[in-house]
Design a protein around this motif. Structure first.
Motif, short mmCIF file in Angstrom:
data_model
loop_
_atom_site.label_atom_id
_atom_site.label_comp_id
_atom_site.label_asym_id
_atom_site.label_seq_id
_atom_site.Cartn_x
_atom_site.Cartn_y
_atom_site.Cartn_z
N LEU A 173 5.08 21.41 -4.48
CA LEU A 173 6.22 20.61 -4.93
C LEU A 173 6.43 20.76 -6.43
O LEU A 173 7.57 20.88 -6.91
N ALA A 174 5.33 20.73 -7.19
CA ALA A 174 5.44 20.83 -8.64
C ALA A 174 6.02 22.17 -9.07
O ALA A 174 6.83 22.24 -10.00
N LEU A 175 5.64 23.25 -8.39
CA LEU A 175 6.17 24.57 -8.74
C LEU A 175 7.59 24.76 -8.23
O LEU A 175 8.36 25.54 -8.79
N SER A 176 7.96 24.02 -7.17
CA SER A 176 9.31 24.14 -6.61
C SER A 176 10.32 23.30 -7.38
O SER A 176 11.50 23.64 -7.44
N VAL A 177 9.85 22.19 -7.96
CA VAL A 177 10.74 21.28 -8.69
C VAL A 177 10.16 21.05 -10.09
O VAL A 177 9.67 19.96 -10.41
N PRO A 178 10.21 22.06 -10.96
CA PRO A 178 9.54 21.96 -12.26
C PRO A 178 10.36 21.25 -13.33
O PRO A 178 10.61 21.80 -14.41
N PHE A 179 10.79 20.04 -13.03
CA PHE A 179 11.61 19.29 -13.98
C PHE A 179 10.95 17.95 -14.24
O PHE A 179 11.23 16.95 -13.57
N PHE A 180 10.08 17.96 -15.22
CA PHE A 180 9.17 16.84 -15.48
C PHE A 180 9.89 15.51 -15.64
O PHE A 180 9.60 14.54 -14.95
N GLU A 181 10.88 15.46 -16.56
CA GLU A 181 11.50 14.17 -16.87
C GLU A 181 12.28 13.61 -15.69
O GLU A 181 12.32 12.39 -15.48
N HIS A 182 12.89 14.49 -14.88
CA HIS A 182 13.68 14.01 -13.75
C HIS A 182 12.79 13.47 -12.63
O HIS A 182 13.11 12.45 -12.00
N VAL A 183 11.68 14.16 -12.37
CA VAL A 183 10.75 13.69 -11.35
C VAL A 183 10.11 12.38 -11.80
O VAL A 183 9.94 11.44 -11.00
N LEU A 184 9.78 12.30 -13.08
CA LEU A 184 9.18 11.08 -13.61
C LEU A 184 10.16 9.92 -13.54
O LEU A 184 9.80 8.80 -13.16
N ALA A 191 0.83 -1.21 0.00
CA ALA A 191 0.00 0.00 0.00
C ALA A 191 0.86 1.25 0.00
O ALA A 191 0.53 2.25 -0.67
N THR A 192 1.98 1.22 0.72
CA THR A 192 2.87 2.38 0.76
C THR A 192 3.41 2.71 -0.62
O THR A 192 3.40 3.88 -1.05
N PHE A 193 3.86 1.70 -1.34
CA PHE A 193 4.40 1.94 -2.68
C PHE A 193 3.30 2.40 -3.64
O PHE A 193 3.53 3.25 -4.50
N ILE A 194 2.10 1.84 -3.48
CA ILE A 194 0.99 2.24 -4.35
C ILE A 194 0.68 3.72 -4.16
O ILE A 194 0.60 4.49 -5.13
N TYR A 195 0.50 4.15 -2.91
CA TYR A 195 0.13 5.54 -2.65
C TYR A 195 1.28 6.49 -2.93
O TYR A 195 1.06 7.63 -3.36
N LEU A 196 2.52 6.02 -2.72
CA LEU A 196 3.67 6.86 -3.03
C LEU A 196 3.77 7.09 -4.53
O LEU A 196 4.07 8.21 -4.98
N GLU A 197 3.49 6.05 -5.31
CA GLU A 197 3.52 6.22 -6.76
C GLU A 197 2.43 7.18 -7.21
O GLU A 197 2.65 8.04 -8.09
N ILE A 198 1.23 7.05 -6.63
CA ILE A 198 0.14 7.96 -7.00
C ILE A 198 0.53 9.41 -6.69
O ILE A 198 0.33 10.31 -7.52
N PHE A 199 1.09 9.63 -5.50
CA PHE A 199 1.48 10.99 -5.09
C PHE A 199 2.53 11.56 -6.03
O PHE A 199 2.39 12.69 -6.53
N MET A 200 3.58 10.79 -6.29
CA MET A 200 4.66 11.29 -7.14
C MET A 200 4.21 11.46 -8.58
O MET A 200 4.66 12.38 -9.29
N ALA A 201 3.31 10.59 -9.03
CA ALA A 201 2.79 10.72 -10.39
C ALA A 201 1.99 12.01 -10.52
O ALA A 201 2.08 12.72 -11.54
N LEU A 202 1.21 12.35 -9.49
CA LEU A 202 0.43 13.58 -9.54
C LEU A 202 1.32 14.81 -9.53
O LEU A 202 0.99 15.83 -10.14
N VAL A 203 2.44 14.73 -8.82
CA VAL A 203 3.40 15.83 -8.88
C VAL A 203 3.91 15.98 -10.32
O VAL A 203 3.99 17.10 -10.85
N SER A 204 4.23 14.86 -10.97
CA SER A 204 4.71 14.90 -12.36
C SER A 204 3.65 15.47 -13.28
O SER A 204 3.96 16.28 -14.17
N TYR A 205 2.40 15.06 -13.09
CA TYR A 205 1.33 15.56 -13.95
C TYR A 205 1.12 17.07 -13.76
O TYR A 205 0.81 17.79 -14.71
N THR A 206 1.28 17.53 -12.53
CA THR A 206 1.12 18.96 -12.27
C THR A 206 2.26 19.75 -12.90
O THR A 206 2.06 20.86 -13.39
N ILE A 207 3.46 19.18 -12.90
CA ILE A 207 4.58 19.81 -13.61
C ILE A 207 4.27 19.89 -15.10
O ILE A 207 4.51 20.91 -15.76
#
Length: 434
Positions: free
Chosen positions: A355-366, A118-134
């Motif tokens: 986070l998305a506005l602070s780290v606006p580097f799509f490919e690196h976050v992805l 569950a931790t990895f699932i929700y962590l992936e969702i969170f980080m993916a949403l950061v990438s999508y917002t970037i």
């Protein structure tokens, strides 16, 4: 190819993947009773009754239907990931009462296994949403090129302000409780993804861009950095148990995996070479930003990329919201639960925006998401689950194979995480210095 790891396909694939994941989970949730609405739990009613009648009633998906669902979810491929999806099917065969990826984790390693999954699932969702917002931010810059907005008292650039407004427009969707309304957003997200794909093809055919660019066949030094990007697009495994349970004949699940992965391999390869020939080594990490800005199809692609994240926030948040509401005391009123659910969702979305506005580097976050999280979901955990669940009967050859996959996945994850983290830090330092 090292410069273009199908970036638009990564967006396209994981957008479709996430929508299918949570659309499937929400659909399963709707047929369970209120007492068992927790998304990651096996329905308690089935356990009490000791019957599989309800599960069999739901299992009405044909082979072709399952293939189409998996293609829409993956749009990305790896032979290893196809094999690990087969392993998940084998784990489900050994314990038919398992309903989800987290259930398999619990069957393998007990409560700790569920928590890890569950931790990895929700962590992936969170980080993916950061990438999508970037991605939302990057494309809004092009959509509103030349436009200037200022908010008195706010130290935000025009692009940051527009992105914040877009996210705030999407924020009320997190307060939705009607599962059918949330699932409806999936259709919009998939439509946007199809528009992006069609726009790229139209650019190649009618866009006036000559497909005469050349790029190196292989850049070995970039493999660690781009491995996470590829793995990220393969991470549809968290919904595979749902597809397995939905099939009329689960014994064909392995064939579904092979056909689906083979199909999306062809699509990914075509898109990669198409982008490479059209734009060469200087292609943007998001291919929509490399398309001719004055063309009508480019504007369609840009707006589709902008609207996709806005349709995804509620859909991605739904599984967490369901579990959160389920864990709240029964003494609370429905209105109070709604306020807590919506409040937590709003806070999380604002954190994601920051986070998305602070780290606006799509490919690196992805890439970091793929190397740090997705490699565990796609490669390491399925093999570990299978070894533990099948331990009494597993052959020596299969044991060696799966241990090798765990070791390879771990190595890939570590190298990819280190590489993408270095690139991310380097980009941050460069941005601050300028």
């Amino acid at each position: 190819m090292a410069k273009l790891p199908c970036p638009e396909s990564n967006c396209l694939s994981h957008q479709v993947a996430s929508e299918t994941v949570h659309g499937a989970n929400l659909a399963l949730t709707q047929v369970k009773c209120d007492a068992c609405i927790e998304e990651n739990e096996v329905c308690k009613c089935d356990l009490v009754k000791g019957k599989d009648v309800d599960q069999q009633a739901e299992a009405n998906s044909s082979f072709l239907h399952a293939v189409l669902n998996m293609i829409g979810m993956l749009i990305g491929l790896g032979i290893i990931c196809a094999y690990s999806s087969h392993l998940l099917g084998k784990c489900l065969e050994r314990n038919p009462k398992s309903q989800s990826y987290a259930d398999i984790g619990e069957n393998a390693f007990g409560r700790k296994g569920r928590i890890i999954a569950a931790t990895f699932i929700y962590l992936e969702i969170f980080m993916a949403l950061v990438s999508y917002t970037i991605s939302l931010h990057d494309n809004l810059i092009t959509v509103f090129s030349g436009t200037q907005f200022k908010l008195p008292g706010a130290n935000l650039s025009t692009s940051q302000l527009i992105t914040a407004i877009a996210v705030l427009i999407a924020l009320p969707s997190l307060w939705l409780r009607d599962l059918s309304s949330i699932s409806f957003l999936s259709s919009g997200g998939i439509l946007m993804s199809l528009l992006i794909f069609t726009s790229v093809v139209c650019t190649a055919i009618f866009g006036g861009v000559k497909a005469n660019q050349t790029i190196p066949v292989l850049n070995m030094e970039k493999i660690p950095a781009i491995s996470g990007l590829y793995i990220f697009s393969y991470a549809g495994h968290i919904v595979f148990p749902n597809l397995y349970k939905a099939m009329k004949d689960p014994s064909k699940f392995t064939k579904v995996s092979i056909v689906s992965f083979a199909s999306v391999t062809a699509l990914y390869t075509a898109l990669a070479f198409l982008g490479a020939k059209l734009f060469g080594p200087q292609v943007n990490a998001q291919i929509t930003l490399s398309m001719p800005p004055h063309h009508f199809v480019t504007k369609i692609a840009l707006w589709a990329t902008v609207l996709t994240p806005m349709t995804k926030y509620a859909l991605e948040f739904a599984p967490f919201a369901i579990q959160l509401e389920h864990n709240l005391p029964n003494s609370l009123t429905s209105r109070t639960k709604l306020l807590i659910r919506g409040g937590v969702g709003s806070i999380l979305l604002l954190i994601i925006l920051t986070l998305a506005l602070s780290v606006p580097f799509f490919e690196h976050v992805l890439s970091l998401t793929g190397s740090l999280v997705s490699v565990c979901i796609c490669m390491i955990l399925p093999s570990a689950f299978y070894i533990k669940i099948s331990w009494p009967q597993i052959s020596k050859s299969l044991l060696i194979l799966n241990l090798s996959l765990i070791a390879f996945g771990s190595l890939l994850g570590v190298l990819g995480t280190i590489s993408s983290t270095k690139l991310l830090i380097k980009s941050l330092l460069r941005a601050h210095s300028t």
